[in-house]
Design a protein around this motif. Structure first.
Motif, PDB file in Angstrom:
ATOM      1  N   ILE A 151       0.836  -1.200   0.000  1.00  8.02           N
ATOM      2  CA  ILE A 151       0.000   0.000   0.000  1.00  8.02           C
ATOM      3  C   ILE A 151       0.870   1.248   0.000  1.00  8.02           C
ATOM      4  O   ILE A 151       0.648   2.194  -0.761  1.00  8.02           O
ATOM      5  N   GLY A 152       1.900   1.221   0.823  1.00 10.95           N
ATOM      6  CA  GLY A 152       2.818   2.353   0.834  1.00 10.95           C
ATOM      7  C   GLY A 152       3.422   2.559  -0.538  1.00 10.95           C
ATOM      8  O   GLY A 152       3.517   3.683  -1.033  1.00 10.95           O
ATOM      9  N   PHE A 153       3.764   1.486  -1.179  1.00  8.74           N
ATOM     10  CA  PHE A 153       4.374   1.520  -2.498  1.00  8.74           C
ATOM     11  C   PHE A 153       3.418   2.115  -3.525  1.00  8.74           C
ATOM     12  O   PHE A 153       3.739   3.048  -4.250  1.00  8.74           O
ATOM     13  N   VAL A 154       2.174   1.581  -3.523  1.00  7.57           N
ATOM     14  CA  VAL A 154       1.181   2.036  -4.493  1.00  7.57           C
ATOM     15  C   VAL A 154       0.959   3.539  -4.381  1.00  7.57           C
ATOM     16  O   VAL A 154       0.984   4.275  -5.369  1.00  7.57           O
ATOM     17  N   TRP A 155       0.766   4.006  -3.149  1.00 11.03           N
ATOM     18  CA  TRP A 155       0.451   5.431  -2.994  1.00 11.03           C
ATOM     19  C   TRP A 155       1.662   6.316  -3.192  1.00 11.03           C
ATOM     20  O   TRP A 155       1.544   7.465  -3.615  1.00 11.03           O
ATOM     21  N   GLN A 156       2.830   5.770  -2.895  1.00 10.90           N
ATOM     22  CA  GLN A 156       4.043   6.538  -3.173  1.00 10.90           C
ATOM     23  C   GLN A 156       4.160   6.778  -4.684  1.00 10.90           C
ATOM     24  O   GLN A 156       4.514   7.869  -5.124  1.00 10.90           O
ATOM     25  N   LEU A 157       3.813   5.764  -5.467  1.00 11.89           N
ATOM     26  CA  LEU A 157       3.862   5.906  -6.920  1.00 11.89           C
ATOM     27  C   LEU A 157       2.930   7.015  -7.387  1.00 11.89           C
ATOM     28  O   LEU A 157       3.223   7.739  -8.324  1.00 11.89           O
ATOM     29  N   LEU A 158       1.794   7.129  -6.724  1.00 13.67           N
ATOM     30  CA  LEU A 158       0.824   8.139  -7.129  1.00 13.67           C
ATOM     31  C   LEU A 158       1.205   9.521  -6.621  1.00 13.67           C
ATOM     32  O   LEU A 158       1.077  10.517  -7.316  1.00 13.67           O
ATOM     33  N   TYR A 159       1.698   9.577  -5.379  1.00 11.76           N
ATOM     34  CA  TYR A 159       1.799  10.865  -4.700  1.00 11.76           C
ATOM     35  C   TYR A 159       3.172  11.526  -4.786  1.00 11.76           C
ATOM     36  O   TYR A 159       3.303  12.684  -4.444  1.00 11.76           O
ATOM     37  N   SER A 160       4.184  10.790  -5.180  1.00 19.34           N
ATOM     38  CA  SER A 160       5.514  11.389  -5.182  1.00 19.34           C
ATOM     39  C   SER A 160       5.496  12.705  -5.956  1.00 19.34           C
ATOM     40  O   SER A 160       4.897  12.809  -7.025  1.00 19.34           O
ATOM     41  N   ARG A 161       6.145  13.723  -5.400  1.00 19.12           N
ATOM     42  CA  ARG A 161       6.068  15.035  -6.022  1.00 19.12           C
ATOM     43  C   ARG A 161       6.772  15.063  -7.371  1.00 19.12           C
ATOM     44  O   ARG A 161       6.248  15.574  -8.350  1.00 19.12           O
ATOM     45  N   ASP A 162       7.967  14.496  -7.402  1.00 19.00           N
ATOM     46  CA  ASP A 162       8.767  14.608  -8.622  1.00 19.00           C
ATOM     47  C   ASP A 162       8.496  13.479  -9.595  1.00 19.00           C
ATOM     48  O   ASP A 162       8.616  13.646 -10.791  1.00 19.00           O
ATOM     49  N   GLN A 163       8.154  12.296  -9.061  1.00 20.50           N
ATOM     50  CA  GLN A 163       8.032  11.138  -9.935  1.00 20.50           C
ATOM     51  C   GLN A 163       6.659  10.497  -9.891  1.00 20.50           C
ATOM     52  O   GLN A 163       6.459   9.433 -10.453  1.00 20.50           O
ATOM     53  N   GLY A 164       5.704  11.136  -9.228  1.00 21.32           N
ATOM     54  CA  GLY A 164       4.411  10.498  -9.016  1.00 21.32           C
ATOM     55  C   GLY A 164       3.468  10.622 -10.197  1.00 21.32           C
ATOM     56  O   GLY A 164       3.578  11.529 -11.027  1.00 21.32           O
ATOM     57  N   LEU A 165       2.518   9.684 -10.253  1.00 23.67           N
ATOM     58  CA  LEU A 165       1.573   9.634 -11.366  1.00 23.67           C
ATOM     59  C   LEU A 165       0.663  10.863 -11.380  1.00 23.67           C
ATOM     60  O   LEU A 165       0.419  11.466 -12.431  1.00 23.67           O
ATOM     61  N   ILE A 166       0.142  11.239 -10.228  1.00 23.68           N
ATOM     62  CA  ILE A 166      -0.837  12.328 -10.197  1.00 23.68           C
ATOM     63  C   ILE A 166      -0.246  13.609 -10.770  1.00 23.68           C
ATOM     64  O   ILE A 166      -0.819  14.243 -11.653  1.00 23.68           O
ATOM     65  N   ASN A 167       0.913  13.984 -10.272  1.00 22.39           N
ATOM     66  CA  ASN A 167       1.524  15.209 -10.764  1.00 22.39           C
ATOM     67  C   ASN A 167       1.909  15.089 -12.232  1.00 22.39           C
ATOM     68  O   ASN A 167       1.879  16.073 -12.975  1.00 22.39           O
ATOM     69  N   ALA A 168       2.269  13.891 -12.667  1.00 25.25           N
ATOM     70  CA  ALA A 168       2.665  13.709 -14.060  1.00 25.25           C
ATOM     71  C   ALA A 168       1.466  13.854 -14.988  1.00 25.25           C
ATOM     72  O   ALA A 168       1.537  14.511 -16.024  1.00 25.25           O
ATOM     73  N   VAL A 169       0.332  13.263 -14.576  1.00 23.24           N
ATOM     74  CA  VAL A 169      -0.846  13.293 -15.437  1.00 23.24           C
ATOM     75  C   VAL A 169      -1.454  14.689 -15.499  1.00 23.24           C
ATOM     76  O   VAL A 169      -1.802  15.192 -16.564  1.00 23.24           O
ATOM     77  N   PHE A 170      -1.560  15.323 -14.353  1.00 27.99           N
ATOM     78  CA  PHE A 170      -2.235  16.626 -14.326  1.00 27.99           C
ATOM     79  C   PHE A 170      -1.274  17.797 -14.480  1.00 27.99           C
ATOM     80  O   PHE A 170      -1.691  18.945 -14.439  1.00 27.99           O
ATOM     81  N   GLY A 171      -0.005  17.491 -14.619  1.00 23.88           N
ATOM     82  CA  GLY A 171       0.976  18.559 -14.768  1.00 23.88           C
ATOM     83  C   GLY A 171       1.021  19.464 -13.558  1.00 23.88           C
ATOM     84  O   GLY A 171       1.489  20.603 -13.642  1.00 23.88           O
ATOM     85  N   SER A 172       0.533  18.990 -12.429  1.00 21.95           N
ATOM     86  CA  SER A 172       0.510  19.832 -11.229  1.00 21.95           C
ATOM     87  C   SER A 172       1.849  19.707 -10.507  1.00 21.95           C
ATOM     88  O   SER A 172       2.702  18.912 -10.880  1.00 21.95           O
ATOM     89  N   ASN A 173       1.984  20.502  -9.492  1.00 24.12           N
ATOM     90  CA  ASN A 173       3.249  20.523  -8.771  1.00 24.12           C
ATOM     91  C   ASN A 173       3.012  20.401  -7.273  1.00 24.12           C
ATOM     92  O   ASN A 173       3.725  20.985  -6.474  1.00 24.12           O
ATOM     93  N   VAL A 174       1.955  19.677  -6.929  1.00 26.86           N
ATOM     94  CA  VAL A 174       1.590  19.612  -5.516  1.00 26.86           C
ATOM     95  C   VAL A 174       2.507  18.633  -4.787  1.00 26.86           C
ATOM     96  O   VAL A 174       2.778  17.544  -5.272  1.00 26.86           O
ATOM     97  N   ASP A 175       2.962  19.066  -3.636  1.00 23.92           N
ATOM     98  CA  ASP A 175       3.819  18.215  -2.824  1.00 23.92           C
ATOM     99  C   ASP A 175       2.914  17.410  -1.893  1.00 23.92           C
ATOM    100  O   ASP A 175       2.731  17.738  -0.736  1.00 23.92           O
TER     101      ASP A 175
END
Lengths: 318, 443
Positions: A151-175
């Motif tokens: 679970i930690g792994f899955v969410w880290q993949l999504l939430y990481s600021r520099d390498q995470g999926l969410i920021n990559a998809v939405f082009g956002s820069n949220v930490d």
């Protein structure tokens, strides 16, 4: 293990009577053979000893230790008592304490208002035997089964600021994990993700147990779907509702794992349980101070337990 | 809080940090959940149950935290070397690195192994003072090849030695030579030059200083080096020992200077791991990064030669730039070793040239503490790192090794993270630290 004493409860009443040797009761006691009495005594004694040894004594020890400044080194007789100093330190000079209390309450509120109702809602949907209902069931329950590491792994993949999926998809820069005003919500989503599946399964099991004739009767009377649920099914499921409620409260009080995975309960993710761990477990060994935090947590839990028991008992009496 | 020290450990950490963390801590998490209510007594049994079994006169036991494959292998080779030279078998009892560290109190009070791995610093002196480790001054009389700084780092408060250094790594400002050549940057020797360099990097579209503090400890390195440059080594030691006030102007000046440098640091550092920050250096997005030598683990093998470093520039000319953080790992002897003679022999062997040679040969990523060792196998970076530490006047061990662990983890980590979040309220921050310090440093 825990249901054994319950099963025996009705028969377990007599043994205390054995000591008060009034004539009438002695005759009743003969209904139980020698073996019965031995078995009953064991069945009461063993759990009682276990609970005392592993729950009550340590809890008591925690309360006692919270009045000391023990650092885990040296014999027990060298422990100095410092009165309520640990408590005053916790409240007055320990910056993470107040946020921790707030976060625990926030946790409870979100699980109670959002996650639990949503889980119940999903259960009701799945109870409709949709196509692929098995698949949804598994998919939604999966987070509960997954190990924390994953679970930690899955969410880290999504939430990481520099390498995470969410920021990559939405082009956002949220930490997501680092910004202390955002991360509690990010973790809450992850936590709800697990909680929803758990509640869904509990509730689904309950729904399956509802007598179908009740629904048929309601349908014959012309009640709408939602009316049937709220007026007939929901009240019938009272035992499950209470379990769901209790599970929600327990889950929010003992919330710990996710914040610990993310950043060990620091920087916006303070929870009482994480603070206790930071102080007591490991090299820090601020055992007195950590015990004071643990005692505070115990008291907070007792408040909820008391409310719950009071409600249940009052309803039983009515 | 282990810093990876080898290639193998780096490989182990290729999994994202959140995952790497949990493998080791999931047990801990479970224990903690119950621990909250169960008090602490139950944890006592965790560390010491696998102690040395036999205890025949031909044996000596070694408690090791080198749980990763590569260092474990190196230690096994050193132990073999000891067997060949002395005929004494070493029973190595390896415990997961973090578990070892977290259970150290109970381990040392229970039935510890004769010799155990540990690191120099406050905690070493603390164990010595509490009588949990043996005086090995006689061993120090027999070993050679250590600079005064290393001997100082192995000495307890009573002036006796309790520790034999094995390896170390320095903290410095790392950069990629190719990036610096491309832009024509020069190594700064004063704070002004450093700041100007940072500003220039910003103009060139680089993040001047890579920065991460999600795990709480990396930023301690920045605090340490600024404190060492502004107030010097002795103040660092006294501050860490709780003898100096955190509310003093000296400490405030450290935070002030840091606040001035923060705009040059990579933003949003509290959500970033050091690995991610190191990768921004590796991907040429950042210009430099203040970290330990292990930063190289985020670089591929053919990029290693592109990695270079300089020691943090001078801030106060009267203090200079000769002190630095270089945590030292090594060995200590338990309070009552079952086999004292063999344990002392083993300590001597660990401190000797042979053990160091075996280590260099088997693990080309370590820097060995013994200067007598054959270091012809060192890479250019290792050689430079060894020279830097060799020329250091004083060696600090890093904030969380130089002070009480409870103070470092429960006070300093949140405090530094608070500072990074809000660098303006230095007065409030320092007085909060001071209040908590007074409550922790009572004895």
């Amino acid at each position: 293990m825990s249901d054994l004493p319950l099963i025996q409860a009705d028969r377990a009443v007599p043994p205390p009577a054995a000591t008060t040797s009034t004539g009438g009761r002695r005759r009743r006691l003969r209904l139980l053979s020698r073996t019965d009495r031995v078995v009953i005594t064991l069945k009461v004694l063993v759990p009682l000893l276990l609970v005392t040894a592993f729950v009550w004594l340590p809890a008591l020890a925690t309360v006692v230790l919270s009045g000391t400044d023990w650092d885990g080194i040296g014999p027990l007789n060298e422990i100095d008592f410092v009165g309520a100093r640990n408590y005053s330190d916790v409240v007055n000079i320990y910056p993470p304490f107040v946020p921790a209390i707030q976060h625990n309450l926030l946790w409870l509120a979100v699980l109670f208002v959002v996650a639990t109702p949503f889980g119940m809602f999903l259960a009701v949907l799945l109870d409709k035997e949709l196509r692929g209902s098995r698949f949804y069931q598994t998919a939604l329950y999966l987070p509960v089964v997954l190990s924390l590491a994953l679970i930690g792994f899955v969410w880290q993949l999504l939430y990481s600021r520099d390498q995470g999926l969410i920021n990559a998809v939405f082009g956002s820069n949220v930490d997501w994990y680092g910004d202390s005003s955002v991360n509690i919500w990010a973790v809450m989503i992850a936590s709800s993700w697990r909680h929803v599946g758990y509640i869904m399964l509990l509730y689904l099991a309950g729904l399956k147990g509802v007598d179908p004739s009740l629904r048929e009767a309601a349908a014959v009377d012309g009640a709408s779907e939602s009316r049937t649920f709220f007026r007939v099914v929901f009240p019938v499921m009272r035992p499950i509702n209470i379990i769901v409620l209790v599970v929600t409260v327990i889950e929010s009080l003992r919330a710990f794992d996710l914040v610990w995975v993310v950043n060990k309960g620091r920087n916006g993710l303070e929870l009482i349980s994480a603070l206790v761990t930071q102080n007591v477990v490991g090299e820090a060994s601020r055992i007195g101070f950590g015990s004071a935090l643990a005692t505070i947590m115990l008291v907070v839990s007792l408040v909820f337990i008391t409310i719950y028991l009071a409600t249940v008992m009052r309803e039983n009496r009515e | 809080m282990s810093r990876p020290r080898s290639q193998a450990e780096y490989l182990a950490r290729l999994v994202p940090p959140s995952v790497a963390g949990i493998n080791r801590r999931s047990l801990l998490a479970g224990a903690a959940g119950t621990g909250a209510l169960l008090g602490t007594g139950l944890l006592a049994g965790c560390g010491d149950d696998s102690g040395s079994g036999g205890g025949s006169s031909k044996d000596v036991s070694l408690g090791s935290n080198q749980s990763d494959p590569k260092p474990k292998d190196v230690l096994a080779k050193v132990a073999d070397g000891f067997k060949t030279s002395s005929g004494v078998q070493v029973a190595v009892n390896t415990v997961d690195h973090n578990t070892f560290q977290e259970n150290i109190n109970n381990y040392l009070q229970g039935k510890p192994d004769d010799v155990f791995t540990w690191f120099a610093g406050y905690r070493m002196r603390f164990f010595a003072q509490k009588g949990l480790a043996s005086d090995i001054s006689d061993v120090w009389g027999k070993i050679s090849g250590y600079s005064d700084a290393f001997k100082k780092a192995s000495t307890g408060d009573d002036g006796k030695q309790y520790f034999v250094p094995a390896s170390y790594y320095p903290w410095a400002v790392f950069y990629r030579k190719s990036v610096w050549q491309q832009h024509g940057y020069q190594v700064p020797t004063t704070l002004d030059q450093f700041t100007a360099l940072g500003a220039q990097m910003k103009k060139d579209g680089l993040t001047p200083i890579a920065f991460a503090d999600k795990d709480g400890w990396p930023a301690m390195g920045t605090f340490d080096i600024l404190n060492l440059r502004i107030n010097g080594y002795q103040f660092h030691v006294d501050l860490m020992a709780g003898k100096e006030a955190w509310t003093s102007d000296k400490v405030k000046k450290v935070f002030d200077t840091w606040a001035g440098l923060l705009p040059l640091h990579q933003p949003d550092s509290l959500g970033r791991t050091w690995q991610e920050a190191a990768q921004s250096l590796q991907q040429k997005k950042s210009g430099m990064y203040l970290l330990g030598l292990f930063v190289g683990q985020q670089f591929s093998n053919d990029e290693q030669s592109d990695l270079d470093f300089f020691t943090f520039p001078e801030i106060d000319p009267s203090i200079g730039a000769k002190a630095l953080d270089a945590p030292i790992d090594g060995y200590m002897m338990a309070r009552k070793p079952k086999n004292e003679d063999n344990a002392r022999k083993l300590m001597e062997y660990f401190g000797g040239k042979t053990a160091a040679d075996i280590t260099v040969k088997s693990d080309p990523t370590t820097l060995v503490a013994n200067t007598g060792a054959d270091v012809s196998g060192y890479t250019a970076l290792q050689k430079k790192a060894a020279e830097l530490v060799g020329s250091a006047t004083e060696i600090a061990q890093f904030l969380d090794r130089d002070t009480r662990p409870d103070f470092a983890s429960t006070v300093m980590i949140p405090a530094i993270q608070q500072f990074i979040k809000n660098p303006k309220d230095i007065d409030g921050l320092t007085s909060s630290i001071e209040n908590q310090k007074k409550s922790i440093f009572t004895d």
